[in-house]
Design an enzyme around this catalytic site. Structure first.
Site, PDB file in Angstrom:
ATOM      1  N   SER A 100       1.561  46.062 106.265  1.00 10.19           N
ATOM      2  CA  SER A 100       1.205  44.978 105.349  1.00 10.19           C
ATOM      3  C   SER A 100      -0.202  44.465 105.630  1.00 10.19           C
ATOM      4  O   SER A 100      -0.774  43.756 104.803  1.00 10.19           O
ATOM      5  CB  SER A 100       2.205  43.824 105.512  1.00 10.19           C
ATOM      6  OG  SER A 100       2.220  43.390 106.864  1.00 10.19           O
ATOM      7  N   HIS A 138       1.395  47.867 120.121  1.00  8.64           N
ATOM      8  CA  HIS A 138       2.335  46.758 120.311  1.00  8.64           C
ATOM      9  C   HIS A 138       3.435  47.090 121.317  1.00  8.64           C
ATOM     10  O   HIS A 138       4.498  46.481 121.279  1.00  8.64           O
ATOM     11  CB  HIS A 138       2.938  46.336 118.952  1.00  8.64           C
ATOM     12  CG  HIS A 138       1.953  45.652 118.042  1.00  8.64           C
ATOM     13  ND1 HIS A 138       2.193  45.411 116.701  1.00  8.64           N
ATOM     14  CD2 HIS A 138       0.718  45.138 118.291  1.00  8.64           C
ATOM     15  CE1 HIS A 138       1.149  44.801 116.171  1.00  8.64           C
ATOM     16  NE2 HIS A 138       0.239  44.621 117.108  1.00  8.64           N
ATOM     17  N   ASN A 149       0.948  53.535 100.736  1.00 12.68           N
ATOM     18  CA  ASN A 149       1.902  52.415 100.724  1.00 12.68           C
ATOM     19  C   ASN A 149       2.442  52.292  99.298  1.00 12.68           C
ATOM     20  O   ASN A 149       1.657  52.408  98.351  1.00 12.68           O
ATOM     21  CB  ASN A 149       1.171  51.115 101.137  1.00 12.68           C
ATOM     22  CG  ASN A 149       2.128  50.016 101.566  1.00 12.68           C
ATOM     23  OD1 ASN A 149       3.064  49.694 100.845  1.00 12.68           O
ATOM     24  ND2 ASN A 149       1.886  49.451 102.732  1.00 12.68           N
ATOM     25  N   GLN A 168       1.235  50.473 115.252  1.00 13.00           N
ATOM     26  CA  GLN A 168       1.753  49.152 115.622  1.00 13.00           C
ATOM     27  C   GLN A 168       3.249  49.251 115.935  1.00 13.00           C
ATOM     28  O   GLN A 168       3.855  48.277 116.368  1.00 13.00           O
ATOM     29  CB  GLN A 168       1.558  48.167 114.473  1.00 13.00           C
ATOM     30  CG  GLN A 168       0.120  47.898 114.093  1.00 13.00           C
ATOM     31  CD  GLN A 168       0.043  46.993 112.872  1.00 13.00           C
ATOM     32  OE1 GLN A 168       0.273  45.790 112.944  1.00 13.00           O
ATOM     33  NE2 GLN A 168      -0.265  47.563 111.733  1.00 13.00           N
TER      34      GLN A 168
HETATM   35  C1  BJW Z   1       6.128  51.574 103.191  1.00 16.06           C
HETATM   36  C2  BJW Z   1       7.331  52.078 102.926  1.00 16.06           C
HETATM   37  C3  BJW Z   1       7.352  53.501 102.887  1.00 16.06           C
HETATM   38  C4  BJW Z   1       7.682  49.966 102.920  1.00 16.06           C
HETATM   39  N1  BJW Z   1       6.209  54.166 103.115  1.00 16.06           N
HETATM   40  N2  BJW Z   1       4.999  52.126 103.415  1.00 16.06           N
HETATM   41  C5  BJW Z   1      -6.192  35.581 113.178  1.00 16.06           C
HETATM   42  C6  BJW Z   1      -5.818  34.998 112.008  1.00 16.06           C
HETATM   43  C7  BJW Z   1      -4.507  34.564 111.802  1.00 16.06           C
HETATM   44  C8  BJW Z   1      -3.535  34.712 112.810  1.00 16.06           C
HETATM   45  C9  BJW Z   1      -3.924  35.298 113.975  1.00 16.06           C
HETATM   46  C10 BJW Z   1      -5.223  35.710 114.157  1.00 16.06           C
HETATM   47  N3  BJW Z   1      -5.304  36.255 115.381  1.00 16.06           N
HETATM   48  C11 BJW Z   1      -4.113  36.203 115.981  1.00 16.06           C
HETATM   49  C12 BJW Z   1      -3.239  35.608 115.140  1.00 16.06           C
HETATM   50  C13 BJW Z   1      -1.811  35.345 115.432  1.00 16.06           C
HETATM   51  C14 BJW Z   1      -0.909  36.538 115.280  1.00 16.06           C
HETATM   52  C15 BJW Z   1      -0.910  36.974 113.811  1.00 16.06           C
HETATM   53  O1  BJW Z   1      -1.542  37.925 113.418  1.00 16.06           O
HETATM   54  N4  BJW Z   1      -0.142  36.290 112.991  1.00 16.06           N
HETATM   55  C16 BJW Z   1      -0.032  36.625 111.569  1.00 16.06           C
HETATM   56  C17 BJW Z   1       1.433  36.741 111.200  1.00 16.06           C
HETATM   57  C18 BJW Z   1      -0.757  35.609 110.772  1.00 16.06           C
HETATM   58  N5  BJW Z   1      -1.298  37.629 116.148  1.00 16.06           N
HETATM   59  C19 BJW Z   1      -0.940  37.652 117.423  1.00 16.06           C
HETATM   60  O2  BJW Z   1      -0.325  36.734 117.929  1.00 16.06           O
HETATM   61  C20 BJW Z   1      -1.370  38.844 118.255  1.00 16.06           C
HETATM   62  N6  BJW Z   1      -1.951  38.428 119.467  1.00 16.06           N
HETATM   63  C21 BJW Z   1      -3.200  38.002 119.539  1.00 16.06           C
HETATM   64  O3  BJW Z   1      -3.936  37.970 118.595  1.00 16.06           O
HETATM   65  O4  BJW Z   1      -3.562  37.636 120.789  1.00 16.06           O
HETATM   66  C22 BJW Z   1      -4.840  37.049 120.975  1.00 16.06           C
HETATM   67  C23 BJW Z   1      -4.664  35.749 121.615  1.00 16.06           C
HETATM   68  C24 BJW Z   1      -3.669  35.582 122.535  1.00 16.06           C
HETATM   69  C25 BJW Z   1      -3.519  34.373 123.131  1.00 16.06           C
HETATM   70  C26 BJW Z   1      -4.347  33.334 122.770  1.00 16.06           C
HETATM   71  C27 BJW Z   1      -5.326  33.524 121.819  1.00 16.06           C
HETATM   72  C28 BJW Z   1      -5.493  34.755 121.238  1.00 16.06           C
HETATM   73  C29 BJW Z   1      -0.163  39.674 118.663  1.00 16.06           C
HETATM   74  C30 BJW Z   1       0.506  40.291 117.503  1.00 16.06           C
HETATM   75  C31 BJW Z   1       1.732  41.061 117.993  1.00 16.06           C
HETATM   76  C32 BJW Z   1       2.622  41.477 116.839  1.00 16.06           C
HETATM   77  N7  BJW Z   1       3.851  41.929 117.336  1.00 16.06           N
HETATM   78  C33 BJW Z   1       4.866  42.390 116.412  1.00 16.06           C
HETATM   79  C34 BJW Z   1       6.211  42.462 117.163  1.00 16.06           C
HETATM   80  C35 BJW Z   1       6.241  43.689 118.066  1.00 16.06           C
HETATM   81  C36 BJW Z   1       7.587  43.898 118.653  1.00 16.06           C
HETATM   82  C37 BJW Z   1       8.661  44.063 117.593  1.00 16.06           C
HETATM   83  O5  BJW Z   1       8.581  44.981 116.753  1.00 16.06           O
HETATM   84  O6  BJW Z   1       9.562  43.246 117.600  1.00 16.06           O
HETATM   85  O7  BJW Z   1       4.512  43.656 115.866  1.00 16.06           O
HETATM   86  S1  BJW Z   1       4.999  41.370 114.938  1.00 16.06           S
HETATM   87  C38 BJW Z   1       5.319  42.674 113.823  1.00 16.06           C
HETATM   88  O8  BJW Z   1       4.244  42.785 112.856  1.00 16.06           O
HETATM   89  C39 BJW Z   1       5.297  43.951 114.664  1.00 16.06           C
HETATM   90  C40 BJW Z   1       4.560  44.892 113.765  1.00 16.06           C
HETATM   91  O9  BJW Z   1       3.989  45.938 114.542  1.00 16.06           O
HETATM   92  C41 BJW Z   1       3.533  44.000 113.114  1.00 16.06           C
HETATM   93  C42 BJW Z   1       2.954  44.526 111.878  1.00 16.06           C
HETATM   94  O10 BJW Z   1       3.884  44.664 110.881  1.00 16.06           O
HETATM   95  P1  BJW Z   1       3.738  45.873 109.850  1.00 16.06           P
HETATM   96  O11 BJW Z   1       3.805  47.147 110.584  1.00 16.06           O
HETATM   97  O12 BJW Z   1       2.549  45.667 109.008  1.00 16.06           O
HETATM   98  O13 BJW Z   1       5.097  45.748 109.038  1.00 16.06           O
HETATM   99  P2  BJW Z   1       5.461  44.852 107.759  1.00 16.06           P
HETATM  100  O14 BJW Z   1       6.937  44.721 107.763  1.00 16.06           O
HETATM  101  O15 BJW Z   1       4.665  43.610 107.695  1.00 16.06           O
HETATM  102  O16 BJW Z   1       4.976  45.710 106.499  1.00 16.06           O
HETATM  103  C43 BJW Z   1       5.607  46.934 106.168  1.00 16.06           C
HETATM  104  C44 BJW Z   1       4.776  47.637 105.111  1.00 16.06           C
HETATM  105  O17 BJW Z   1       5.365  48.901 104.860  1.00 16.06           O
HETATM  106  C45 BJW Z   1       4.706  46.915 103.766  1.00 16.06           C
HETATM  107  O18 BJW Z   1       3.361  46.879 103.320  1.00 16.06           O
HETATM  108  C46 BJW Z   1       5.534  47.794 102.831  1.00 16.06           C
HETATM  109  O19 BJW Z   1       5.060  47.811 101.484  1.00 16.06           O
HETATM  110  C47 BJW Z   1       5.346  49.139 103.470  1.00 16.06           C
HETATM  111  N8  BJW Z   1       6.374  50.133 103.191  1.00 16.06           N
HETATM  112  N9  BJW Z   1       8.287  51.147 102.746  1.00 16.06           N
HETATM  113  C48 BJW Z   1       5.058  53.479 103.375  1.00 16.06           C
HETATM  114  N10 BJW Z   1       8.488  54.185 102.635  1.00 16.06           N
END
Ligand code: BJW
Length: 267
Positions: free
Chosen positions: A208, A132, A232, A114
């Site tokens: 996460s 992403h 994690n 991601q």
């Molecule tokens: C360690 C550590 C160490 C710390 N070692 N680990 C269904 C249900 C609910 C909501 C939705 C749904 N379907 C869609 C949605 C809406 C939305 C969504 O999911 N929202 C949620 C927040 C609820 N999704 C979307 O909008 C997606 N699009 C979509 O579904 O389109 C379909 C559609 C379109 C139009 C109409 C209708 C349908 C798109 C999602 C795009 C996400 N983009 C981002 C930004 C990318 C650019 C940027 O970086 O700026 O991607 S958001 C952000 O979150 C980024 C990341 O890739 C992504 C995931 O985050 P990640 O990687 O999990 O990071 P963190 O910070 O959350 O967690 C870090 C983890 O690391 C933690 O667990 C720590 O413990 C751990 N950690 N140190 C190992 N040393």
């Protein structure tokens, strides 16, 4: 690979790593699904870490949308320029190199990430699927005409920064990443979903599990019969899908996993 005492995982994590090594040794196809925590030890904050400096007053979830970019283009473009600078200054940590080394032990290993920072490719991983997008690509916000990265402004300071205009249609240029409400790239998504459904093991590192649709991948792998291994330091929404949980940071657990495989291969 040598592990110093201070880097050695705790006893229960060490047991989980040994179990994970056994699963990986028997697998033909392994998917490594990574999130922002994978890059933490390279000095890149996770997506949900509090922002610092100029950006401290903003919520990343409110910056990572097309609506935010259209309302405040210089703010959002400047935030991404700051993040690109952090990524350029970073180097892949030992966990990244461990994933490259893991390719030697598994017939087919694919990283599905991601992350938008490109660190897997910089470390030398051969098959990387980016769900992403990438901080290093640009396109205009209206027609998504590609825009050359070399022509994108790179402010030396942590500051807002007006985006350039598309030479073809004049629309503001944005980073080619997937924002909330946008669909993921079709080919990468199809590949990731096929791989998840057909792998024998999925290693889920540093996510996460909050963001859809990527958060489904561990559940698809589990439903398809794969063993799901989480790496994690903290419990997450992925933990419910995991058969084996290695509680610890990627930079410690992944090298220890490769060390366990290396020892197993020698005996
Ligand atoms: C360690 C550590 C160490 C710390 N070692 N680990 C269904 C249900 C609910 C909501 C939705 C749904 N379907 C869609 C949605 C809406 C939305 C969504 O999911 N929202 C949620 C927040 C609820 N999704 C979307 O909008 C997606 N699009 C979509 O579904 O389109 C379909 C559609 C379109 C139009 C109409 C209708 C349908 C798109 C999602 C795009 C996400 N983009 C981002 C930004 C990318 C650019 C940027 O970086 O700026 O991607 S958001 C952000 O979150 C980024 C990341 O890739 C992504 C995931 O985050 P990640 O990687 O999990 O990071 P963190 O910070 O959350 O967690 C870090 C983890 O690391 C933690 O667990 C720590 O413990 C751990 N950690 N140190 C190992 N040393």
């Amino acid at each position: 690979m040598w592990i110093t005492r201070s880097q050695a995982p705790a006893a229960d994590t060490a047991r989980a790593i040994a179990a994970a090594a056994g699963v990986l040794r028997a697998a033909q196809r392994v998917v490594v699904a990574t999130g922002a925590g994978m890059s933490c030890e390279s000095g890149i904050p996770t997506f949900r870490d509090a922002l610092t400096g100029l950006w401290a007053r903003y919520d990343p979830e409110e910056l990572a949308t097309e609506a935010a970019f259209r309302r405040h283009p210089a703010r959002v473009f400047g935030w991404y320029a700051w993040r690109r600078r952090l990524v350029r200054a970073a180097t892949p940590h030992p966990g990244y190199h461990a994933l490259v080394a893991l390719e030697r032990f598994v017939p087919e290993l694919v990283i599905v990430t991601q992350n938008v920072d490109g660190l897997h490719r910089r470390a030398g991983s051969r098959r990387v699927v980016e769900l992403h997008g990438s901080l290093d690509r640009f396109s205009c916000v209206d027609a998504r005409h590609p825009f050359p990265a070399a022509a994108a402004p790179e402010p030396a300071e942590d500051t807002e920064c007006e985006p350039p205009s598309c030479p073809e249609c004049g629309a503001p240029v944005r980073p080619d990443v997937v924002w909330f409400g946008e669909t993921l790239p079709a080919q990468a998504t199809a590949e990731a979903w096929d791989l998840a459904a057909s792998c024998q093991a999925m290693l889920v590192v540093g996510t996460s599990g909050l963001v859809q649709p990527a958060a489904q991948l561990p559940f698809i792998a589990r439903d398809g019969g794969a063993t799901v291994i989480e790496v994690n330091p903290d419990p997450t929404d992925v933990s419910a899908a995991a058969h084996i949980i290695c509680r610890g940071p990627a930079g410690v657990v992944l090298p220890a996993l490769v060390a366990a495989l290396t020892e197993g291969a020698a005996t």
